[in-house]
Design a protein around this motif. Structure first.
Motif, mmCIF file in Angstrom:
data_model
loop_
_atom_site.group_PDB
_atom_site.id
_atom_site.type_symbol
_atom_site.label_atom_id
_atom_site.label_comp_id
_atom_site.label_asym_id
_atom_site.label_seq_id
_atom_site.Cartn_x
_atom_site.Cartn_y
_atom_site.Cartn_z
ATOM 1 N N ILE A 194 0.834 -1.209 0.000
ATOM 2 C CA ILE A 194 0.000 0.000 0.000
ATOM 3 C C ILE A 194 0.862 1.250 0.000
ATOM 4 C CG2 ILE A 194 -1.652 1.329 1.380
ATOM 5 C CD1 ILE A 194 -2.832 -1.350 2.309
ATOM 6 N N TRP A 195 1.966 1.242 0.743
ATOM 7 C CA TRP A 195 2.838 2.414 0.825
ATOM 8 C C TRP A 195 3.490 2.710 -0.521
ATOM 9 C CZ3 TRP A 195 7.938 3.840 0.195
ATOM 10 C CH2 TRP A 195 8.314 5.049 0.793
ATOM 11 N N VAL A 196 4.022 1.680 -1.175
ATOM 12 C CA VAL A 196 4.661 1.882 -2.482
ATOM 13 C C VAL A 196 3.640 2.352 -3.510
ATOM 14 C CG1 VAL A 196 5.866 0.743 -4.383
ATOM 15 C CG2 VAL A 196 6.483 0.208 -2.023
ATOM 16 N N THR A 197 2.445 1.756 -3.486
ATOM 17 C CA THR A 197 1.390 2.197 -4.399
ATOM 18 C C THR A 197 1.029 3.648 -4.142
ATOM 19 O OG1 THR A 197 0.492 -0.058 -4.520
ATOM 20 C CG2 THR A 197 -0.957 1.741 -5.189
ATOM 21 N N ASN A 198 1.022 4.034 -2.884
ATOM 22 C CA ASN A 198 0.720 5.420 -2.519
ATOM 23 C C ASN A 198 1.743 6.382 -3.123
ATOM 24 O OD1 ASN A 198 -0.700 7.500 -0.967
ATOM 25 N ND2 ASN A 198 1.095 7.514 0.366
ATOM 26 N N VAL A 199 3.006 6.021 -3.067
ATOM 27 C CA VAL A 199 4.058 6.866 -3.647
ATOM 28 C C VAL A 199 3.861 7.004 -5.155
ATOM 29 C CG1 VAL A 199 6.528 7.021 -4.129
ATOM 30 C CG2 VAL A 199 5.749 6.356 -1.850
ATOM 31 N N ILE A 200 3.583 5.891 -5.820
ATOM 32 C CA ILE A 200 3.434 5.916 -7.279
ATOM 33 C C ILE A 200 2.214 6.726 -7.689
ATOM 34 C CG2 ILE A 200 2.983 4.497 -9.315
ATOM 35 C CD1 ILE A 200 4.627 2.279 -8.033
ATOM 36 N N VAL A 201 1.097 6.510 -6.995
ATOM 37 C CA VAL A 201 -0.141 7.171 -7.414
ATOM 38 C C VAL A 201 -0.055 8.683 -7.212
ATOM 39 C CG1 VAL A 201 -1.411 7.033 -5.234
ATOM 40 C CG2 VAL A 201 -2.649 6.950 -7.380
ATOM 41 N N PHE A 202 0.624 9.131 -6.162
ATOM 42 C CA PHE A 202 0.739 10.575 -5.971
ATOM 43 C C PHE A 202 1.807 11.177 -6.881
ATOM 44 C CE2 PHE A 202 -1.911 9.932 -2.275
ATOM 45 C CZ PHE A 202 -2.659 11.096 -2.276
ATOM 46 N N ALA A 203 2.783 10.388 -7.273
ATOM 47 C CA ALA A 203 3.702 10.865 -8.310
ATOM 48 C C ALA A 203 2.931 11.121 -9.600
ATOM 49 C CB ALA A 203 4.812 9.839 -8.538
ATOM 50 N N LEU A 204 1.973 10.245 -9.893
ATOM 51 C CA LEU A 204 1.119 10.437 -11.065
ATOM 52 C C LEU A 204 0.248 11.676 -10.916
ATOM 53 C CD1 LEU A 204 0.034 6.737 -11.683
ATOM 54 C CD2 LEU A 204 1.508 8.105 -13.162
ATOM 55 N N TRP A 205 -0.295 11.906 -9.714
ATOM 56 C CA TRP A 205 -1.108 13.096 -9.480
ATOM 57 C C TRP A 205 -0.286 14.359 -9.655
ATOM 58 C CZ3 TRP A 205 -5.940 13.237 -10.078
ATOM 59 C CH2 TRP A 205 -6.808 12.243 -9.595
ATOM 60 N N PHE A 206 0.913 14.389 -9.053
ATOM 61 C CA PHE A 206 1.768 15.565 -9.157
ATOM 62 C C PHE A 206 2.120 15.848 -10.618
ATOM 63 C CE2 PHE A 206 3.537 14.359 -4.715
ATOM 64 C CZ PHE A 206 2.394 14.872 -4.121
ATOM 65 N N TRP A 245 14.738 24.693 -17.708
ATOM 66 C CA TRP A 245 14.578 23.363 -17.114
ATOM 67 C C TRP A 245 13.112 23.106 -16.769
ATOM 68 C CZ3 TRP A 245 12.688 21.571 -12.460
ATOM 69 C CH2 TRP A 245 12.963 20.231 -12.152
ATOM 70 N N LEU A 246 12.674 21.872 -17.023
ATOM 71 C CA LEU A 246 11.331 21.447 -16.663
ATOM 72 C C LEU A 246 11.407 20.108 -15.949
ATOM 73 C CD1 LEU A 246 9.383 22.281 -19.943
ATOM 74 C CD2 LEU A 246 9.110 23.417 -17.723
ATOM 75 N N PRO A 247 10.603 19.900 -14.910
ATOM 76 C CA PRO A 247 10.639 18.620 -14.190
ATOM 77 C C PRO A 247 10.109 17.480 -15.038
ATOM 78 C CG PRO A 247 8.811 19.969 -13.426
ATOM 79 C CD PRO A 247 9.617 20.840 -14.346
ATOM 80 N N GLY A 248 10.700 16.316 -14.870
ATOM 81 C CA GLY A 248 10.245 15.101 -15.540
ATOM 82 C C GLY A 248 9.522 14.193 -14.567
ATOM 83 N N PHE A 249 9.056 13.065 -15.047
ATOM 84 C CA PHE A 249 8.278 12.162 -14.200
ATOM 85 C C PHE A 249 9.095 11.669 -13.010
ATOM 86 C CE2 PHE A 249 6.593 7.891 -13.158
ATOM 87 C CZ PHE A 249 5.320 8.266 -12.769
ATOM 88 N N VAL A 250 10.381 11.416 -13.223
ATOM 89 C CA VAL A 250 11.237 10.941 -12.124
ATOM 90 C C VAL A 250 11.319 11.984 -11.019
ATOM 91 C CG1 VAL A 250 13.577 10.255 -11.492
ATOM 92 C CG2 VAL A 250 12.569 9.413 -13.609
ATOM 93 N N ASP A 251 11.298 13.252 -11.380
ATOM 94 C CA ASP A 251 11.327 14.320 -10.368
ATOM 95 C C ASP A 251 10.091 14.264 -9.479
ATOM 96 O OD1 ASP A 251 13.772 15.864 -11.205
ATOM 97 O OD2 ASP A 251 12.615 16.005 -13.061
ATOM 98 N N TYR A 252 8.949 13.925 -10.072
ATOM 99 C CA TYR A 252 7.717 13.825 -9.281
ATOM 100 C C TYR A 252 7.702 12.547 -8.439
ATOM 101 C CZ TYR A 252 6.113 17.654 -12.201
ATOM 102 O OH TYR A 252 5.999 18.863 -12.835
ATOM 103 N N VAL A 253 8.326 11.488 -8.937
ATOM 104 C CA VAL A 253 8.459 10.269 -8.130
ATOM 105 C C VAL A 253 9.302 10.569 -6.889
ATOM 106 C CG1 VAL A 253 9.388 7.932 -8.052
ATOM 107 C CG2 VAL A 253 8.167 8.705 -10.084
ATOM 108 N N PHE A 254 10.399 11.297 -7.087
ATOM 109 C CA PHE A 254 11.246 11.671 -5.950
ATOM 110 C C PHE A 254 10.488 12.553 -4.973
ATOM 111 C CE2 PHE A 254 14.324 14.561 -3.946
ATOM 112 C CZ PHE A 254 15.148 13.637 -3.320
ATOM 113 N N LEU A 255 9.700 13.496 -5.502
ATOM 114 C CA LEU A 255 8.890 14.368 -4.651
ATOM 115 C C LEU A 255 7.898 13.553 -3.830
ATOM 116 C CD1 LEU A 255 7.656 17.067 -3.731
ATOM 117 C CD2 LEU A 255 6.350 17.102 -5.873
ATOM 118 N N ALA A 256 7.224 12.594 -4.469
ATOM 119 C CA ALA A 256 6.246 11.764 -3.766
ATOM 120 C C ALA A 256 6.934 10.884 -2.721
ATOM 121 C CB ALA A 256 5.479 10.896 -4.763
ATOM 122 N N PHE A 257 8.128 10.361 -3.054
ATOM 123 C CA PHE A 257 8.855 9.493 -2.120
ATOM 124 C C PHE A 257 9.295 10.264 -0.880
ATOM 125 C CE2 PHE A 257 12.838 7.782 -0.486
ATOM 126 C CZ PHE A 257 12.484 6.459 -0.231
#
Length: 234
Positions: free
Chosen positions: A129-141, A177-189
């Motif tokens: 659940i925790w890992v899914t939470n990180v991924i789903v909010f990275a998608l939201w961001f 510079w523009l943020p990429g998907f990995v930047d949002y994954v790091f933000l969510a993590f």
């Protein structure tokens, strides 16, 4: 001067990274040990897969269409199609969010009722659940910042939902510079582990509410479920 549609070409990997992230979520849901889903266990996976497949096909079509676009009309048609893709992706992200929150609620109920299984089982499901939470909010961001991927690179920074460290530097090399998907994954993590902003700050109420929701889910998962599992193992 950078072409106004360069973001479509240079950030194609971000779209595929997001699709891969959804595939990871589906795989994680298959690994849940307890029955923590609304309705049949296959329902959520089927809905997500039913949305993911056409989204992937549409993404591939868009990337190919951008290679052939030569005038404003072509780009206008592509941009409209990308907005449709974004809306569908938001629906899929919403489905995943509801399912993951439901899984946490069901797990907490089972824990309080004493029917959540052994400590190892609790730890596995809590981590899932925790890992899914990180991924789903990275998608939201990623899907909401600067209007989302369809308009990323085409709007001013004043419309940004998050302030990344690179945006505060004056170096000309990173001015665009523009943020990429990995930047949002790091933000969510980091938000899920620190329960607060770290190097990236929320600028809008929407961003603050999203970060609050993620931190609350993460805190509940770690403090209540994982802590209880550790006590059982001890």
């Amino acid at each position: 001067m950078r072409h106004e549609h360069a973001i479509v070409h240079h950030r194609a990997i971000d779209f595929w990274s997001a699709r891969a992230a959804v595939l990871v979520v589906i795989c994680l849901q298959l690994l849940v040990i307890n029955d923590l889903s609304f309705g049949p266990r296959w329902l959520a996976r089927a809905i997500e897969a039913a949305l993911l497949v056409p989204l992937s096909i549409a993404t591939a079509w868009t990337q190919m269409a951008t290679q052939k676009a030569v005038d404003h009309e072509h780009w206008y048609a592509i941009s409209r199609f990308r907005v449709f893709i974004r809306r569908t992706a938001l629906v899929m992200t919403g489905v995943i969010s509801i399912m993951n929150c439901g899984s946490l609620v069901f797990l907490v109920q089972k824990l309080l009722a004493g029917h959540a299984g052994a400590g190892t089982t609790l730890l596995v499901d809590a981590l899932n659940i925790w890992v899914t939470n990180v991924i789903v909010f990275a998608l939201w961001f990623w899907s909401t910042d600067r209007g989302g991927p369809p308009t990323c690179g085409l709007v001013k920074r004043a419309h940004a939902d998050f302030l990344f460290p690179q945006m505060t530097l004056s170096d000309r090399e990173i001015r665009d510079w523009l943020p990429g998907f990995v930047d949002y994954v790091f933000l969510a993590f980091t938000n899920a582990t620190a329960f607060s902003p770290t190097d990236t700050l929320p600028l809008t109420q929407r961003a603050k509410l999203l970060m609050m929701a993620e931190a609350m889910i993460s805190l509940l998962t770690i403090a209540l479920v994982a802590a209880r599992a550790v006590n059982i193992l001890a």
